[in-house]
Every structure is written in C-alpha cells, then in structure tokens.
Design a protein around this motif. Structure first.
Motif, mmCIF file in Angstrom:
data_model
loop_
_atom_site.group_PDB
_atom_site.id
_atom_site.type_symbol
_atom_site.label_atom_id
_atom_site.label_comp_id
_atom_site.label_asym_id
_atom_site.label_seq_id
_atom_site.Cartn_x
_atom_site.Cartn_y
_atom_site.Cartn_z
ATOM 1 N N TRP A 83 7.480 13.328 -4.216
ATOM 2 C CA TRP A 83 7.675 14.135 -5.425
ATOM 3 C C TRP A 83 8.433 15.430 -5.185
ATOM 4 C CZ3 TRP A 83 5.487 19.029 -6.539
ATOM 5 C CH2 TRP A 83 4.579 19.503 -5.597
ATOM 6 N N HIS A 84 8.305 16.022 -3.990
ATOM 7 C CA HIS A 84 8.972 17.304 -3.796
ATOM 8 C C HIS A 84 10.287 17.187 -3.020
ATOM 9 C CE1 HIS A 84 5.729 17.166 -0.597
ATOM 10 N NE2 HIS A 84 6.842 16.899 0.018
ATOM 11 N N ALA A 85 10.808 15.955 -2.884
ATOM 12 C CA ALA A 85 12.075 15.795 -2.168
ATOM 13 C C ALA A 85 13.215 16.464 -2.934
ATOM 14 C CB ALA A 85 12.382 14.310 -1.986
ATOM 15 N N ARG A 107 -3.922 2.517 11.430
ATOM 16 C CA ARG A 107 -5.195 2.532 12.183
ATOM 17 C C ARG A 107 -6.211 1.551 11.592
ATOM 18 N NH1 ARG A 107 -5.021 8.926 12.300
ATOM 19 N NH2 ARG A 107 -3.530 9.151 14.004
ATOM 20 N N MET A 108 -6.066 1.244 10.301
ATOM 21 C CA MET A 108 -7.000 0.286 9.685
ATOM 22 C C MET A 108 -6.948 -1.066 10.382
ATOM 23 S SD MET A 108 -6.500 1.036 5.624
ATOM 24 C CE MET A 108 -6.692 2.701 4.968
ATOM 25 N N VAL A 109 -5.827 -1.343 11.069
ATOM 26 C CA VAL A 109 -5.717 -2.635 11.770
ATOM 27 C C VAL A 109 -5.511 -2.406 13.275
ATOM 28 C CG1 VAL A 109 -4.830 -3.841 9.750
ATOM 29 C CG2 VAL A 109 -3.218 -2.749 11.313
ATOM 30 N N ILE A 159 0.860 -1.194 0.000
ATOM 31 C CA ILE A 159 0.000 0.000 0.000
ATOM 32 C C ILE A 159 0.889 1.235 0.000
ATOM 33 C CG2 ILE A 159 -1.846 1.229 1.221
ATOM 34 C CD1 ILE A 159 -2.516 -1.503 2.556
ATOM 35 N N GLY A 160 0.888 1.956 -1.095
ATOM 36 C CA GLY A 160 1.660 3.192 -1.165
ATOM 37 C C GLY A 160 2.691 3.177 -2.280
ATOM 38 N N GLY A 161 2.563 4.131 -3.192
ATOM 39 C CA GLY A 161 3.473 4.206 -4.336
ATOM 40 C C GLY A 161 4.430 5.369 -4.243
ATOM 41 N N ALA A 215 14.790 9.520 4.762
ATOM 42 C CA ALA A 215 15.798 9.763 3.723
ATOM 43 C C ALA A 215 15.613 8.713 2.636
ATOM 44 C CB ALA A 215 17.198 9.703 4.321
ATOM 45 N N GLY A 216 14.491 8.819 1.945
ATOM 46 C CA GLY A 216 14.090 7.774 1.013
ATOM 47 C C GLY A 216 15.103 7.497 -0.081
ATOM 48 N N PHE A 217 15.921 8.512 -0.409
ATOM 49 C CA PHE A 217 16.822 8.322 -1.548
ATOM 50 C C PHE A 217 18.186 7.801 -1.114
ATOM 51 C CE2 PHE A 217 13.370 11.014 -2.477
ATOM 52 C CZ PHE A 217 12.833 10.318 -3.544
HETATM 53 C C1 FAD Z 1 10.939 19.244 1.118
HETATM 54 C C2 FAD Z 1 11.487 17.848 1.243
HETATM 55 C C3 FAD Z 1 12.808 17.593 0.906
HETATM 56 C C4 FAD Z 1 13.303 16.295 1.014
HETATM 57 N N1 FAD Z 1 14.593 16.053 0.661
HETATM 58 C C5 FAD Z 1 15.070 14.794 0.699
HETATM 59 C C6 FAD Z 1 16.379 14.508 0.248
HETATM 60 O O1 FAD Z 1 17.112 15.393 -0.161
HETATM 61 N N2 FAD Z 1 16.817 13.235 0.305
HETATM 62 C C7 FAD Z 1 16.027 12.223 0.768
HETATM 63 O O2 FAD Z 1 16.487 11.070 0.793
HETATM 64 N N3 FAD Z 1 14.791 12.474 1.203
HETATM 65 C C8 FAD Z 1 14.285 13.718 1.179
HETATM 66 N N4 FAD Z 1 13.018 13.972 1.599
HETATM 67 C C9 FAD Z 1 12.273 12.874 2.235
HETATM 68 C C10 FAD Z 1 11.662 11.941 1.218
HETATM 69 O O3 FAD Z 1 10.754 12.661 0.495
HETATM 70 C C11 FAD Z 1 11.013 10.763 1.951
HETATM 71 O O4 FAD Z 1 12.019 10.029 2.592
HETATM 72 C C12 FAD Z 1 10.279 9.839 1.002
HETATM 73 O O5 FAD Z 1 9.447 10.526 0.149
HETATM 74 C C13 FAD Z 1 9.459 8.809 1.764
HETATM 75 O O6 FAD Z 1 8.788 8.024 0.828
HETATM 76 P P1 FAD Z 1 7.570 7.094 1.206
HETATM 77 O O7 FAD Z 1 7.340 6.209 0.041
HETATM 78 O O8 FAD Z 1 7.803 6.458 2.509
HETATM 79 O O9 FAD Z 1 6.331 8.065 1.459
HETATM 80 P P2 FAD Z 1 5.387 8.897 0.495
HETATM 81 O O10 FAD Z 1 6.155 9.549 -0.573
HETATM 82 O O11 FAD Z 1 4.563 9.765 1.360
HETATM 83 O O12 FAD Z 1 4.502 7.812 -0.205
HETATM 84 C C14 FAD Z 1 3.400 7.183 0.384
HETATM 85 C C15 FAD Z 1 2.409 6.872 -0.726
HETATM 86 O O13 FAD Z 1 1.393 6.047 -0.199
HETATM 87 C C16 FAD Z 1 0.171 6.414 -0.800
HETATM 88 N N5 FAD Z 1 -0.902 5.968 0.093
HETATM 89 C C17 FAD Z 1 -1.036 6.255 1.412
HETATM 90 N N6 FAD Z 1 -2.144 5.671 1.904
HETATM 91 C C18 FAD Z 1 -2.719 5.007 0.894
HETATM 92 C C19 FAD Z 1 -3.895 4.218 0.794
HETATM 93 N N7 FAD Z 1 -4.707 4.042 1.825
HETATM 94 N N8 FAD Z 1 -4.182 3.678 -0.387
HETATM 95 C C20 FAD Z 1 -3.367 3.848 -1.460
HETATM 96 N N9 FAD Z 1 -2.252 4.609 -1.424
HETATM 97 C C21 FAD Z 1 -1.924 5.167 -0.258
HETATM 98 C C22 FAD Z 1 0.274 7.913 -0.932
HETATM 99 O O14 FAD Z 1 -0.576 8.436 -1.900
HETATM 100 C C23 FAD Z 1 1.743 8.104 -1.274
HETATM 101 O O15 FAD Z 1 1.976 8.161 -2.660
HETATM 102 C C24 FAD Z 1 12.478 15.244 1.489
HETATM 103 C C25 FAD Z 1 11.167 15.523 1.810
HETATM 104 C C26 FAD Z 1 10.666 16.799 1.696
HETATM 105 C C27 FAD Z 1 9.252 17.052 2.047
#
Ligand code: FAD
Length: 804
Positions: free
Chosen positions: A45-47, A212-214, A10-12, A349-351
């Motif tokens: 997307w805005h990282a 919370r769903m679980v 769950i989550g892209g 730090a997703g990247f």
């Molecule tokens: C301004 C900014 C700068 C950053 N700079 C950096 C950087 O330089 N380097 C770095 O490593 N990281 C950086 N980050 C952090 C980085 O963005 C995160 O570490 C990363 O995006 C986490 O990814 P994620 O997949 O866990 O979460 P998310 O990107 O939040 O993805 C979660 C996805 O799950 C989906 N989702 C949630 N619930 C449901 C549901 N019930 N059903 C279906 N889909 C669902 C959402 O739509 C979303 O697409 C930055 C973040 C910000 C905000």
C-alpha cells in the motif's frame, strides 16, 4: 469459505493478487486467495508505484516489459483503474564510468526491442528542467517508464481474478499448514480449514513466517525504505506535461511527480533492516518513523542536483519496509522436497515485476514449466547455506548498492568467506584472488609476486589480464592445476539407476569405466542441464554439473525419481577435486602413481579409481580446457594431501596454479559452452550445437519428441563463435549482435582467448546467417566492433590434444 480448492494463495499484496489472476487466466478457476487483513496491507500500500523495464538479467527485463504492458488488459477486464502514468524516464550519469554502464544498458535493450536513447545533458535538461546540468555527463531515455497506483493495480488483479472465478477471503489469517498423505494441504485459518491441492506463499513481509509453517527458511529480509514528497514546486505546477521518472545514480535517488510536487526516494548506504528475525502479525497499514538523518547524505546530493525541490520544502516523509532476496531478484517456483508448495516472495519491485512473476508461477503450476527463462528468479538458486545471517549481510549490501555500478569483474565482499574447501588457505597463500559461486570461495586468478592480489574493477581488461595470460600459457605449454570443487556432484545408485538416467538424459549412458557428456531436456525439449556422466560400476553413476544449479537439478531429479530402485545424493560437501591440464599433465599424473596412465590404459573419456600417493582417487580423463588433462576427485579429508602432492611433484613439470578466469579463456578457444550462459531453458540442444550429445535412437527420454522435431525442422537460431575486433574491452555477455546493420542476435559470453590471442564472443544468431562469416558487428561500450563467425574452434579443432 470453500472447504476444498485447487489452490490457496496466501497473501493479498500485489504479488499474491497477480498469481491469483494468472491462475484464473490459465484456466484454473477453483482458486482462492487468503488475506490476513485488507488487500495491500503488507508492503504494497505504501509503495511509490514506480515501474521500469530495465534489469541486469534480460530475461527478467522481458517479464518487466510484460508487467507494464499488462495494465491495460487488467483495466479492461476489471473496470478498475490502475492509475497508469507512462511519463518516460531518464537515468542520469554523473561520471564517465556510469555513462559506459548506460551504453551497456542501451546495447542490451536493443535485442529486447527496447527503444532506449542515449541523450546529452542538454537534451536531458530539456526533458527534465529541474536538474542542475553541471552535475551530469549524459543520460539514457526510456519512453516506457512511469508509475501506477499500487492499490489500484492490486485491486484490478483481484477484481479480474474474481470475474474469472476466484474467491478472496479477507481478514482471514492462515495460522498453520499441514500436509496430507496425498500431498494436498490443510490450510488452517482463523475462520476454519480449507483443503488445498496447492498452496502459494505470497506472504511478502511475512514470507518467512509462511515458510516456517512448513519448516522452510526463506532467504528474505525487509529493509526500511524512505521517500519524501515535496511541497508544490512552481516549475512542476506550471509544466504542461507530467515530469519524467528519474534515476540519479550519484545521489542514489529516484524521483517522479506527485501532485504538483515531486516524490524523491533513496537507497541510502546506511540502510537498516526491519524486523530481522520475525515480522509482527499485528503490523498492518502502518508506517515506520521517518529518519531523515539516515538519508541525509543522499538528500544533500538530491537538493544540490535539483534545487527546486529544496526550495519547495518537504511535505511528507514515508518510511515503509519491503523485502529483498540476497541478490535483489524475486524468489519463485516450487520448493525441492515439498510437494505442492510454491513461493512468490522477495519481490522488491512489485509494480515492474509482479505481472511477470504471476505469469511464470501460474504457468509452472498449470503447465509444469514457467514458460520463460526464469533462472534469475528461481528460488532454487540459493541452497541451505543461505541462512538468515547470510541473507541479512547480502541484503544490506545489495540495498546499499542498488544504484551503484556492478562491474562485470566485480566480486562483492559481504558474507565472505562462507563456504570454503580445505585448500582455501593454501590458495590464499599462493596469492589467489577469490570469487564466490553458490556461496563457495574459488580462485579466479593468482597474482604474481609484486602485485597485490586484488582485482581492479572495470568494464575493460583489468590487472588480471597479464597473470591470466600466464596461466593460460602454462596450460597450453606445460601443465596447469585448478581446483574443481565448485562443480555440483551427484551420485546415482541402485538397480534402477541406469534406466532412470537414460530416461532423464538426452545422451546414452556410458559403458562402465567411461564418461559421456549429456544434455538434460525439459518436456518441451529445452535445455535444463548439461552434465558429465560417469559409469563407475553397474549400479553406480557419478554426475558432474554446474555448481550454482545444484538445488535446481536436485529438485528436478527428485521430482522425476521412481519410488524404488534409485538413490540420488549430492556429493557437494565430501568430494573435492583438482583438474590438471596441459601437454605435461600425463607425466605429472604418472609421477604420482604406479598405475599405467598411458593413452591405451586411460584413454580420453575414461574413468578409473586408483591410488595416488597414499590415498585413493577417482580419475576422469577429460578437462574443460580442451587440452590433454584429468579430473581428480578425492574425499574432502584428502584434499590437502592431494594439493601438496600436485604442487611438489608438479615443480618438475613447471606446473602452475590456475584459476577460473584462465579456464574461462581456454574454453572459449574450444567453443565450449557453459550452463546459464550458452545453455539455458530457452534453447534447444540443436540450436546450442549439442547435436552430437543427443541420441535420438536410444530409448525414449524426456523432451525427445521436441528434440526430434527440432532436428527435423532445423533450429531457427544457432550458437556461434565469433572473433571480435578488439582493443581494450571484450564482450561480457548480453551485447547485441548485428548483421548488415540490423540487430539479429545476442552474445551469451566471451572474453579474451589468451593462447590464440583473439577477443572471442559466443552468441546466438539466426540459423540462416551461420554460414555468413562476415558482416557482423557487436556493440561494446557504445562502439560497434566488427565480428567474424568462425566455423571451427580456434584451438586444436580436431581435438588431437584432448585425445592424444
Ligand atoms: C516505501 C516503499 C516504496 C516502494 N516503492 C516501490 C516502487 O516505486 N515500485 C515498485 O515496484 N515497488 C516499490 N516498493 C516495493 C513494493 O511495495 C513491493 O515490491 C510489493 O509490495 C511486494 O508485494 P507482495 O505482495 O510480495 O508483499 P506484501 O505487500 O507484503 O503482501 C503480502 C500480503 O500477505 C499477507 N499475509 C502474510 N501472511 C499471511 C497469512 N499468514 N495469512 C494471510 N495473509 C497473509 C499480508 O497481510 C500482506 O497483505 C516499495 C516499497 C516501499 C516500502
């Protein structure tokens, strides 16, 4: 949309897509990813896309290395560019203390194979001419840093996963999760229901909602985070090479090139959380309003340190939210008590970390083990005490300190005190300096009259050095009293208890009224626990282990539990204790009871229950100090009574309160290891020197075959104790160990052993070097110190004191 799948992720965002890719890579093809909107539409997307290999935990650093090296493979499989720019990076130090910290980072990187260079300010300027040299004293250069295109990386994972068999359903929100009797899940979406054997919560900004769903409370919180992009900078435009990735600790700033300008982000001190309780479902590809005032103090420093950026001016400000766990590291793994529900959340730090998170989680799901030491990222490191308010306080603290130095002896103040035992106020009145472990306050040391009970933070020996020496002296000459409530305590009962424990643990179970020490191994024969095991009666055992590993161990115990005949419960909250240790501890114990506590009646490694004063206590004849001593356990309602009794009767025997710093020092001179330092899931029991606690002749037990092989072939490395040539700084852990000038191993823990008056380090070295006493060196704060391997404990090598 498929109706039945093996896994529904769950989550892209970058994390979910990485998990999906790694599952397909591990051979699970029947896997899908469900995304509410477009891929990347959470925080991804805005990282800023920055990436680096450095992390306080070397095991997490290794997974960061893996992530960065993965991008080439991803591009090859997917045909999608990840927009990788390996520019190299510098970390700039503005103070001598920060330079010490960089020396420590450089040393830690050595045994991970990182080529980090400590460089002068002139050299830093040569590589990054936008800086004003006057504000810095040195820098650390890392050739493997840079940035990626966040959307490119996420889509590369997604495309590669699709090529390898996965399906992705976009614009499909998961609204509900219902578990079926067979443990699989009804994944209810806006477009229908999928039955999935496993679900993965990679919900990023919505991790809490998907939890919370679980009925799960995920300890994550999003913080607003801002970076700005400057207008074109002539120096950047004219440069023939791309600008480096830069971290400036004093400004709490990071930077990289963006177009012909610079991107400058900051972890400001006045950071604020976003959507503290609930993340709105309609938040998609959105930004938050910029708030330059909030980051003004950092920007002022930034403009001063890099005047060209100020001259160019600001083109754009990005403010976006992303999530953090209370300690800033990801939360991954299975959830205790929730079959087939996995998490990969709180990835800040997703990247740098996304690849390692995806790899470890998919290994865990496919092979039953993460395949790496992920203790630092395991969701089980937080218990039910990590509530939303706790998380809020710790995440704010962590965010505001992201670029600040955390000293090895530094205890952070947020969310404290939270968990305390009844004796907390008494210890405070006795001038305790407290630390916190697994949310619980415990005494580190006691300040003598005339000294403020506050520890000065430092990389060197602190103001606690003298008082801790006195506490150690009390134990070795008289008797010390230490609270032991922060151990994890379990009770295992039932007709099947003994057989079950014997299959779970590597040592034989003790006879009734006796105690054994036992490692616990995973199926690969690696250490996942070390316990004190007590047989209280035919169908009742007590197990004591490391406090912070409570959820980790309960999760494992429960996953291995047979359906009937065994009950396991944590006694964390209702059993508290003290240990008394030292040559006069028997006299003190005898003064509290009419029972005979002589060596014949209560010998070493025995256990009995009897009255002390007016209450019943359970007494184990062992301590972690390596001295004559006892552990005394009572119901929580008797803790104050026990404490008062020990203090009042103790006067006669010059008893003294001691804290965990003294305990840590005393165990070093006995070469006793400890969980999460010497004992971790990357070590086998023979390399960790636990040979005598592994009984290969008893019944089969988990990990036995691998343990047998380890013994037959002989471990490749060995845990050793070293005496280090010291001055005013001791090892703290993770320093490199060199032999004849070549890095061959690493330190797991150490410090000053006060009674024997040596600086001591425990660490792993290749087995063939164990007999080489000399020729070793350990790097402490940039200086190589001579070290000598010792073949037996520094204190009481025959164990006469413990047994006497
Ligand atoms: C301004 C900014 C700068 C950053 N700079 C950096 C950087 O330089 N380097 C770095 O490593 N990281 C950086 N980050 C952090 C980085 O963005 C995160 O570490 C990363 O995006 C986490 O990814 P994620 O997949 O866990 O979460 P998310 O990107 O939040 O993805 C979660 C996805 O799950 C989906 N989702 C949630 N619930 C449901 C549901 N019930 N059903 C279906 N889909 C669902 C959402 O739509 C979303 O697409 C930055 C973040 C910000 C905000």
């Amino acid at each position: 949309m498929k109706s039945h799948v093996r896994v529904a992720v769950i989550g892209g965002g970058v994390v979910g897509c990485s998990v999906l890719y790694h599952l397909t890579k591990a051979g699970w093809k029947d896997v899908v990813l469900i995304e509410r909107d477009e891929l990347t539409s959470g925080s991804t997307w805005h990282a800023a896309g920055g990436m680096h290999t450095i992390n306080g935990d070397p095991n997490v650093a290794k997974l960061q290395q893996y992530t960065i090296n993965l991008y080439k493979e991803l591009e090859q499989i997917s045909g999608q560019s990840c927009g990788v720019h390996i520019t190299g990076g510098i970390m700039l130090a503005g103070t001598a203390e920060r330079l010490d910290w960089l020396k420590m980072v450089q040393a830690r990187g050595r045994y991970l194979g990182m080529e980090l260079d400590l460089i002068s300010v002139d050299e830093a300027y040569h590589r990054f001419p936008l800086m004003d040299k006057r504000y810095f004293v040195g820098a650390l250069y890392d050739p493997i840093e840079g940035h990626v295109d966040p959307s490119g990386v996420t889509n590369a994972y997604a495309k590669a996963a699709r090529i390898q068999g996965a399906e992705i359903y976009r614009f499909t929100r998961v609204t509900e999760l219902k578990q079926r009797a067979d443990g699989s899940w009804d994944v209810v979406t806006e477009k229908g229901t999928i039955v999935a054997e496993h679900v993965v919560n990679a919900g990023g900004l919505w991790a809490r909602e998907v939890g919370r769903m679980v009925g799960l409370k995920m300890p994550v919180l999003a913080m607003e985070h801002q970076y700005l992009i400057s207008e074109e900078i002539p120096e950047v435009a004219a440069s023939s090479s791309e600008m480096l990735h830069v971290i400036d600790f004093e400004g709490e700033i990071y930077m990289r090139q963006e177009g012909k300008g610079m991107l400058m982000g900051t972890y400001e001190r006045a950071g604020i959380p976003w959507s503290e309780r609930q993340t709105p479902w309609n938040f998609t590809h959105e930004l938050l309003p910029p708030d330059l005032d909030r980051i003004a103090p950092s920007l002022e420093v930034g403009f001063r340190h890099y005047p060209a950026i100020e001259r160019a001016g600001i083109k754009k400000v990005i403010n976006g939210p992303f999530t953090f766990a209370p300690d800033g590291n990801p939360l991954i793994g299975p959830i205790r008590g929730l079959r087939n529900y996995w998490v990969a959340v709180g990835v800040m730090a997703g990247f740098s970390q996304g690849g390692g998170v995806g790899l470890s989680l998919s290994n865990w799901m496919v092979h039953g083990d993460p395949g790496a030491d992920v203790w630092g990222m395991d969701v089980a490191r937080f218990g039910d005490w990590a509530t939303m308010a706790y998380t809020n306080a710790k995440v704010r603290e962590n965010y505001s300190r992201r670029f600040r130095i955390r000293f090895p002896n530094e205890e952070l103040p947020a969310a404290r005190p939270l968990r305390t035992t009844p004796v907390y106020d008494r210890l405070k009145a006795a001038r305790a300096v407290f630390g916190v472990s697994y949310g619980l306050e415990h005494a580190l040391w006691f300040a003598p009259a005339g000294m403020e009970p506050v520890e000065q933070v430092t990389f060197k020996r602190s103001n606690s050095h003298g008082p801790v020496a006195e506490e150690c002296r009390a134990v070795r000459h008289d008797v010390g009293i230490i609270e032991t409530s922060n151990f994890a305590k379990y009770e295992v009962t039932g007709p099947g208890a003994e057989a079950w424990l014997s299959r779970l643990l590597a040592n034989r179970t003790p006879r009734e009224g006796r105690v054994v020490l036992s490692p616990m191994l995973n199926p690969q024969g690696k250490l996942i626990g070390d316990f004190t095991v007590i047989k209280d009666s035919a169908e009742r055992f007590y197990i004591f282990g490391s406090g912070p590993a409570e959820q980790y161990h309960l999760r494992w115990f429960e996953a291995q539990r047979p359906d009937r005949g065994v009950q396991i419960r944590s006694r964390r909250a209702d059993l508290t204790g003290f240990s008394i240790a030292g040559p006069k501890s028997r006299q003190l114990l005898q003064a509290l009871t009419h029972e005979d506590v002589s060596n014949q009646s209560l010998p070493f490694m025995s256990f009995r229950s009897f009255d002390l004063g007016m209450f019943q206590a359970r007494i184990g004849r062992l301590t972690y100090t390596g001295d004559l001593g006892y552990e005394i356990w009572v119901g929580v309602e008797y803790q104050l009574a026990l404490f008062d009794l020990l203090i009042s009767k103790g006067r006669e025997f010059s008893a003294r309160l001691i804290g965990s710093r003294a305990l840590g020092s005393l165990r070093l001179e006995k070469s006793f290891g400890s969980w999460a330092r010497e004992y971790r899931p990357i070590y086998g029991p023979f390399e960790a020197g636990l040979d005598r606690f592994v009984d290969l002749r008893k019944n089969d037990f988990i990990g036995r075959d691998h343990a047998q092989r380890e013994r037959d072939v002989g471990p490749g490395r060995r845990l050793v104790t070293m005496v280090v040539e010291g001055t005013d700084a001791d090892v703290i852990g993770d320093e490199p160990i060199a032999h004849d000038g070549k890095v061959v191993g690493w330190v797991t823990s150490g410090g000053y052993a006060h009674h024997v008056r040596h600086s001591v380090a425990l660490g792993y070295v290749p087995a063939n070097l164990v007999r080489e006493a000399a020729g070793f060196g350990i790097e402490i704060l940039g200086l190589w110190r001579q070290a000598r391997v010792i073949s037996e404990p520094l204190f009481d090598p025959r164990g006469d004191r413990m047994r006497g």
